[in-house]
Design an enzyme around this catalytic site. Structure first.
Site: not given
Ligand SMILES: [Zn+2]
Length: 335
Positions: A235, A240, A242, A249, A298, A301
Site C-alpha cells: 500500500a 495501508s 497496517h 499478518d 492474502e 492478512h
Molecule cells: Zn498485511
C-alpha cells in the site's frame, strides 16, 4: 466479480388480529475465484522500538460479545420471493442512527461497540451506512474498528498513529508485532483457541506499520517492481491497513514459524478462515476479490473489525469490507 448483496424484505400482514411480518433478509455473495498470488510486503522491521507500547500484562481483554447473539442471516433466494425490494435504498433498518442522541453520544464516547449497540446492532449499523443513511459515521476515521482503508480511501488523519499498542500475549512473532492493544488481546485469544482446537501454532509476522515506515517500504517496492506491480502488493503511505494497528499478518508455527507466503494451505490457514470472525477478525483480501480490494489474495492478512461486525460479516457471506458497507470497488488509486 465481486460480491453482491441482495436484501429483500417480505412483509406479509393481512391478518385481522395478528400482524404477521415475515422479514426475510437474504444476503448472497457471489464471486469468482481466480488469481491467487501471494506477496505481502515486508517482514516488518518496524514499530517495535518506537511505539512505547504497554506490557502484555496490561492488555485489556475485550468482551466477547456478539458472536452468539448475532442473528444468522440466511442466504436464500428470498429476493425473488420478495417481489423486488432490494438494494441499499430499501434495506430494512436504514433509518439514520445519527438522528438519535443516544447514538451520537455513543459515537462521541469513542466506544465502537457502544455505538453499534446504540444503532440497534451490527446489521442496523451496517445497513444504515450501506444505504447512505448514517452521515455522521465516517468510514475514513482511522481510529474506528469500521474504518475502510483502500486505494480510494486514505486514512484520516493520513499520518495516524494508533495508541495504546501492545504485542499479543503468548504469541510467537517473527518480527515487529505491535498492534492496537485491543487487537493484540483479541489475537491472543484467537491463537490460544487455534492451539486448543488442534489447529497448531500461529505467530505474528507484522502488525502496526507507521506512515513513515510505509513511505520507505513502498518506495523500495516501486524500485524493485515498478509502480504497477508494487501497488498490487504494497500500500501507498496513508493507505495501508497496517497503519491503523487493526491489521496483522500471521504465519504458521510449529518448530519455528513459516513465512506469510507459506501460510495459505496450512491447517492454521484453514482454521483462521473458518474461525477468525469469532475473535473479531476477517480475511481482508480474499481469493478472487482483487477487482474490489485492489490486492491479491492474502490469506495471512487479518483485519480486526470487532466481534459484532465480524459475526455479521461471516454470517452474511461478505467477502470485502467495500461490499459490506456498500462502497465502490477500489481496484486502483485515483491518480
Ligand atoms: Zn498485511
Amino acid at each position: 466479480m465481486y460480491a453482491r448483496r441482495r436484501i429483500a424484505a417480505v412483509v406479509g400482514g393481512l391478518a385481522v388480529v395478528v400482524l404477521v411480518v415475515a422479514g426475510v433478509v437474504g444476503l448472497t455473495s457471489m464471486l469468482s475465484r481466480s488469481d491467487a498470488a501471494p506477496a505481502d510486503p515486508v517482514a516488518a522491521l518496524l514499530g517495535d522500538a518506537t511505539t512505547g507500547a504497554p506490557g502484555a500484562s496490561e492488555i485489556p481483554v475485550p468482551a466477547q460479545t456478539g458472536v452468539a447473539a448475532q442473528q444468522p442471516v440466511t442466504d436464500e433466494a428470498a429476493d425473488e420471493a420478495g417481489g423486488g425490494a432490494s438494494d441499499a435504498a430499501n434495506e430494512p433498518g436504514a433509518a439514520d442512527p445519527c438522528a438519535d442522541p443516544v447514538f451520537q453520544q455513543a459515537l462521541a464516547s469513542g466506544s465502537d461497540a457502544d455505538a453499534i449497540a446504540a444503532a440497534g446492532g451490527a446489521e442496523s449499523f451496517r445497513s444504515a451506512i450501506a444505504a447512505g443513511a448514517a452521515p455522521c459515521v465516517d468510514l475514513h476515521e482511522a481510529g474506528r474498528t469500521w474504518v475502510v482503508v483502500n486505494k480510494l480511501n486514505a486514512l484520516d488523519p493520513i499520518d495516524y498513529w494508533p495508541e495504546p499498542q501492545a504485542r499479543a500475549e503468548g504469541v510467537e512473532r517473527t518480527s515487529g508485532g505491535h498492534m492496537r492493544a485491543d487487537v493484540a488481546a483479541a489475537l491472543s485469544q484467537l491463537v490460544t483457541a487455534a492451539r486448543g482446537e488442534g489447529a497448531g501454532g500461529i505467530g505474528v509476522n507484522s502488525g502496526f506499520r507507521s506512515y513513515d515506515f510505509q513511505v520507505s517500504t513502498h518506495r523500495s517496492y516501486v524500485g524493485q517492481l515498478g509502480q504497477a506491480n508494487a501497488d498490487l502488493t504494497s500500500a501507498r503511505p496513508g493507505h495501508s491497513e497496517h497503519q491503523t494497528g487493526l491489521a496483522v499478518d500471521v504465519v504458521a508455527c510449529s518448530e519455528g514459524c513459516g513465512t506469510i507466503e507459506r501460510f495459505g494451505g496450512t491447517v492454521q490457514s484453514d482454521w483462521v478462515a473458518a474461525n477468525a470472525h469469532r475473535f473479531g477478525f476477517i480475511i481482508r483480501y480474499g481469493d478472487g476479490d482483487t477487482a474490489t480490494t485492489g490486492y491479491e489474495y492474502e490469506p495471512w492478512h487479518l483485519r480486526y473489525i470487532g466481534t459484532d461486525l465480524a459475526a455479521l460479516y461471516a454470517a452474511g457471506g461478505y467477502r470485502t469490507l467495500e461490499d459490506f458497507f456498500g462502497m465502490p470497488p477500489a481496484p486502483d488509486y485515483a491518480d
